[in-house]
Design a protein around this motif. Structure first.
Motif, mmCIF file in Angstrom:
data_model
loop_
_atom_site.group_PDB
_atom_site.id
_atom_site.type_symbol
_atom_site.label_atom_id
_atom_site.label_comp_id
_atom_site.label_asym_id
_atom_site.label_seq_id
_atom_site.Cartn_x
_atom_site.Cartn_y
_atom_site.Cartn_z
ATOM 1 N N ILE A 292 -9.985 -9.249 -27.250
ATOM 2 C CA ILE A 292 -8.586 -8.250 -26.352
ATOM 3 C C ILE A 292 -7.678 -8.824 -25.734
ATOM 4 O O ILE A 292 -6.110 -8.026 -25.605
ATOM 5 C CB ILE A 292 -9.875 -6.495 -25.760
ATOM 6 C CG1 ILE A 292 -10.951 -6.341 -26.523
ATOM 7 C CG2 ILE A 292 -9.158 -5.884 -24.890
ATOM 8 C CD1 ILE A 292 -11.858 -5.818 -25.726
ATOM 9 N N CYS A 293 -7.862 -9.263 -24.558
ATOM 10 C CA CYS A 293 -7.053 -9.820 -23.874
ATOM 11 C C CYS A 293 -5.638 -11.229 -24.422
ATOM 12 O O CYS A 293 -4.466 -10.846 -23.889
ATOM 13 C CB CYS A 293 -7.416 -11.290 -23.388
ATOM 14 S SG CYS A 293 -8.804 -10.241 -21.476
ATOM 15 N N ASN A 294 -5.858 -11.099 -25.816
ATOM 16 C CA ASN A 294 -5.202 -11.851 -26.529
ATOM 17 C C ASN A 294 -4.260 -11.209 -27.463
ATOM 18 O O ASN A 294 -3.320 -11.490 -29.221
ATOM 19 C CB ASN A 294 -6.084 -13.223 -27.378
ATOM 20 C CG ASN A 294 -5.544 -14.272 -28.101
ATOM 21 O OD1 ASN A 294 -4.361 -15.021 -27.641
ATOM 22 N ND2 ASN A 294 -5.342 -14.350 -29.460
ATOM 23 N N LEU A 295 -4.126 -10.234 -27.741
ATOM 24 C CA LEU A 295 -3.359 -8.628 -27.900
ATOM 25 C C LEU A 295 -1.876 -9.468 -28.425
ATOM 26 O O LEU A 295 -0.986 -9.518 -29.259
ATOM 27 C CB LEU A 295 -2.908 -7.269 -26.758
ATOM 28 C CG LEU A 295 -3.079 -6.117 -28.068
ATOM 29 C CD1 LEU A 295 -4.060 -6.220 -28.889
ATOM 30 C CD2 LEU A 295 -2.356 -5.289 -27.073
ATOM 31 N N LEU A 296 -0.714 -10.238 -26.985
ATOM 32 C CA LEU A 296 0.238 -10.682 -27.516
ATOM 33 C C LEU A 296 -0.027 -11.445 -28.146
ATOM 34 O O LEU A 296 1.614 -11.655 -28.737
ATOM 35 C CB LEU A 296 0.650 -10.689 -25.900
ATOM 36 C CG LEU A 296 0.916 -9.645 -25.089
ATOM 37 C CD1 LEU A 296 1.364 -10.259 -23.858
ATOM 38 C CD2 LEU A 296 1.413 -8.880 -25.891
ATOM 39 N N ALA A 297 -0.649 -12.464 -28.319
ATOM 40 C CA ALA A 297 -1.138 -13.546 -29.978
ATOM 41 C C ALA A 297 -0.334 -12.397 -31.307
ATOM 42 O O ALA A 297 0.957 -13.700 -32.304
ATOM 43 C CB ALA A 297 -1.932 -14.758 -30.081
ATOM 44 N N PHE A 298 -0.494 -11.618 -31.629
ATOM 45 C CA PHE A 298 0.118 -10.294 -32.596
ATOM 46 C C PHE A 298 1.017 -10.869 -32.626
ATOM 47 O O PHE A 298 1.747 -10.286 -34.095
ATOM 48 C CB PHE A 298 -1.178 -10.054 -32.970
ATOM 49 C CG PHE A 298 -2.061 -10.136 -32.871
ATOM 50 C CD1 PHE A 298 -3.074 -10.663 -34.141
ATOM 51 C CD2 PHE A 298 -3.358 -9.498 -32.066
ATOM 52 C CE1 PHE A 298 -4.514 -10.729 -34.061
ATOM 53 C CE2 PHE A 298 -4.637 -10.223 -32.293
ATOM 54 C CZ PHE A 298 -5.127 -10.977 -33.232
ATOM 55 N N GLY A 299 2.519 -10.568 -31.937
ATOM 56 C CA GLY A 299 4.003 -10.771 -32.267
ATOM 57 C C GLY A 299 4.703 -12.010 -32.102
ATOM 58 O O GLY A 299 5.639 -11.533 -32.854
ATOM 59 N N THR A 300 3.480 -13.114 -32.280
ATOM 60 C CA THR A 300 4.170 -14.268 -32.789
ATOM 61 C C THR A 300 4.945 -14.330 -34.070
ATOM 62 O O THR A 300 5.791 -15.095 -34.801
ATOM 63 C CB THR A 300 2.983 -15.479 -32.558
ATOM 64 O OG1 THR A 300 2.909 -15.527 -31.043
ATOM 65 C CG2 THR A 300 4.423 -16.403 -32.876
ATOM 66 N N GLY A 301 3.444 -13.877 -35.244
ATOM 67 C CA GLY A 301 4.083 -14.391 -36.897
ATOM 68 C C GLY A 301 5.179 -14.014 -37.457
ATOM 69 O O GLY A 301 6.302 -13.884 -37.304
ATOM 70 N N PRO A 302 5.643 -11.755 -36.778
ATOM 71 C CA PRO A 302 6.257 -11.672 -36.917
ATOM 72 C C PRO A 302 7.833 -11.895 -37.154
ATOM 73 O O PRO A 302 8.777 -11.935 -37.198
ATOM 74 C CB PRO A 302 5.930 -9.919 -36.887
ATOM 75 C CG PRO A 302 4.713 -10.148 -36.763
ATOM 76 C CD PRO A 302 3.519 -11.452 -35.960
ATOM 77 N N ALA A 303 7.937 -12.417 -35.477
ATOM 78 C CA ALA A 303 8.703 -12.301 -34.478
ATOM 79 C C ALA A 303 9.325 -13.384 -36.169
ATOM 80 O O ALA A 303 10.670 -13.438 -36.021
ATOM 81 C CB ALA A 303 8.698 -12.667 -33.273
ATOM 82 N N LEU A 304 8.380 -14.768 -35.605
ATOM 83 C CA LEU A 304 9.454 -16.179 -36.303
ATOM 84 C C LEU A 304 9.637 -16.216 -37.773
ATOM 85 O O LEU A 304 10.404 -15.621 -38.898
ATOM 86 C CB LEU A 304 7.859 -17.048 -36.527
ATOM 87 C CG LEU A 304 7.882 -17.929 -35.445
ATOM 88 C CD1 LEU A 304 6.507 -18.578 -35.593
ATOM 89 C CD2 LEU A 304 8.972 -18.714 -35.199
#
Length: 415
Positions: free
Chosen positions: A323-335
């Motif tokens: 749950i604490c790793n929520l922000l990691a899921f923004g990496t792929g779309p931005a790349l």
């Protein structure tokens, strides 16, 4: 590289085009189908009378061949969509995937199952076409948000698929394959009726076999305008992600004695986190921090979380860390948005196909690396942090990706 103009002028971005709905549904149903067969595919391999050792051997090949074929054929699928349009290629792949699901339970032997899965890896190229379709119909400032919705459909598919596949598999081993085939073929019929073409004739280009060469495509990505080094960031990120995917269940079982239900719940949390971040929060998040911020913050969060996975002494901590790793899921779309904006409208399919091909290559390499590493440390007692060796390696890959991303994005100086 005006990635966030809508954010800087104070105006809210317009809603995404309605044609995106079918593409998102396509991705969801594809991943739902894949998720449906995850709980029962090992049993289907074992149903051919193999002993435990041979079952593991053949199951590994059945998984790997899918990624190998996707690596070689995703650029061709993308290039075909640049030549003939997104609609016919996407619908052909959807139909092919449905027929592939239908054929699997009728395989007369494990070699035939391997062949069927190889064909399925070819049709998996529809995900690169889906990304190209989204790029066609989304303004550049909204592209990260739109591509993030594809990631959210991935998460939603993995929330629903494994649970439903496990329930159906308890009744009959073949039922999940039948349902996966039904949803794919139903989606094909729906697309034939409602899906418009997104690539106008003037934006199409002749098919060149060189563009369909996966190695040529990867070389082309590395030379994109100003963002070529981000290919290595993407590769390292995918490598780390696939190490975790292929090592998670065995590592948590060895370390914490987790049952399939506990592992299933952890994957459920991963899917929920993906949907929440990429489906609900990504638009406002990108508007606030920009694509560059989403990449660096996501990689930092992932590197730290993976390190914590490796050293966590209690199993319940893994749930909290997910749950604490929520922000990691923004990496792929931005790349992906950086790559999409670096090519013209006539090359979106080839570019997205090359990215999909690169991800497939990383999945094969990471599967072999992660499982081999775990095998080397499997003799350590339960609770040993050495059983988290794949997580240490994945964290190191994310640190390397973060350092390279900061160097590249500082040079690009996006706004």
């Amino acid at each position: 590289m005006q990635a966030n103009q809508a954010a800087t002028d104070g105006q809210s971005p317009p809603p995404l085009p309605s044609s995106v709905r079918f593409v998102l549904l396509t991705v969801f149903l594809d991943i739902l189908g894949v998720g449906l067969i995850i709980p029962v595919l090992p049993s289907l391999v074992g149903a051919f009378g193999l002993n435990a050792s041979d079952q593991a051997h053949w199951y590994g090949w059945v998984i790997a061949i899918y990624g190998v074929m996707q690596f070689f054929f995703a650029p061709l699928i993308g290039a075909l969509s640049d030549r003939y349009g997104r609609r016919p290629v996407l619908l052909t792949c959807v139909a092919g995937l449905g027929l592939n699901f239908l054929a699997m339970p009728f395989a007369p032997g494990v070699l035939w199952l391997l062949v069927i899965r190889a064909v399925g890896g070819i049709t998996a190229g529809n995900l690169s076409v889906a990304n190209a379709y989204i790029a066609d119909v989304s303004p550049p400032a909204q592209r990260s948000q739109a591509l993030g919705k594809i990631g959210a459909m991935f998460g939603l598919g993995f929330i629903c698929g494994p649970v439903l596949g496990g329930l159906l598999g308890e009744v009959d081993l073949h039922y999940p394959f039948y349902l996966a085939a039904a949803v794919s073929l139903g989606n094909f019929i729906y697309g034939c009726i409602s899906l418009p073409e997104s690539l106008t004739p003037e934006h199409r280009k002749p098919l060149r076999l060189a563009a369909a060469n996966p190695f040529t495509g990867l070389t082309g990505l590395a030379h994109l305008r100003g963002v070529g080094q981000l290919v290595w960031v993407y590769a390292l990120t995918m490598f780390a992600q696939f190490i975790i995917q292929t090592s998670w269940v065995l590592s948590t079982t060895l370390r914490f004695g987790w049952t399939p239900l506990q592992n299933g719940f952890s994957l459920f949390l991963v899917g929920v986190s993906s949907v929440v971040m990429q489906g609900l929060l990504l638009g406002p998040y990108i508007k606030r921090v920009g694509d560059a911020g989403a990449v660096t913050i996501g990689l930092a969060s992932s590197a730290l979380t993976l390190l914590c996975y490796a050293v966590a002494p209690q199993g319940w901590m893994m749930y909290v860390l997910i749950i604490c790793n929520l922000l990691a899921f923004g990496t792929g779309p931005a790349l992906q948005a950086y790559f999409s904006r670096a090519v013209d409208a006539r090359s979106q399919g080839a570019a997205m196909g090359s990215l999909s091909s690169l991800a497939s290559l990383m999945s094969v390499a990471a599967t072999l690396t992660g499982t081999s590493l775990l095998a080397q440390v499997s003799h350590f007692p339960a609770g040993s942090i050495w059983l988290g060796a794949p997580f240490f390696l994945a964290s190191a890959m994310q640190v390397a990706a973060l350092l390279l991303a900061r160097h590249t994005l500082r040079r690009l100086n996006p706004v």
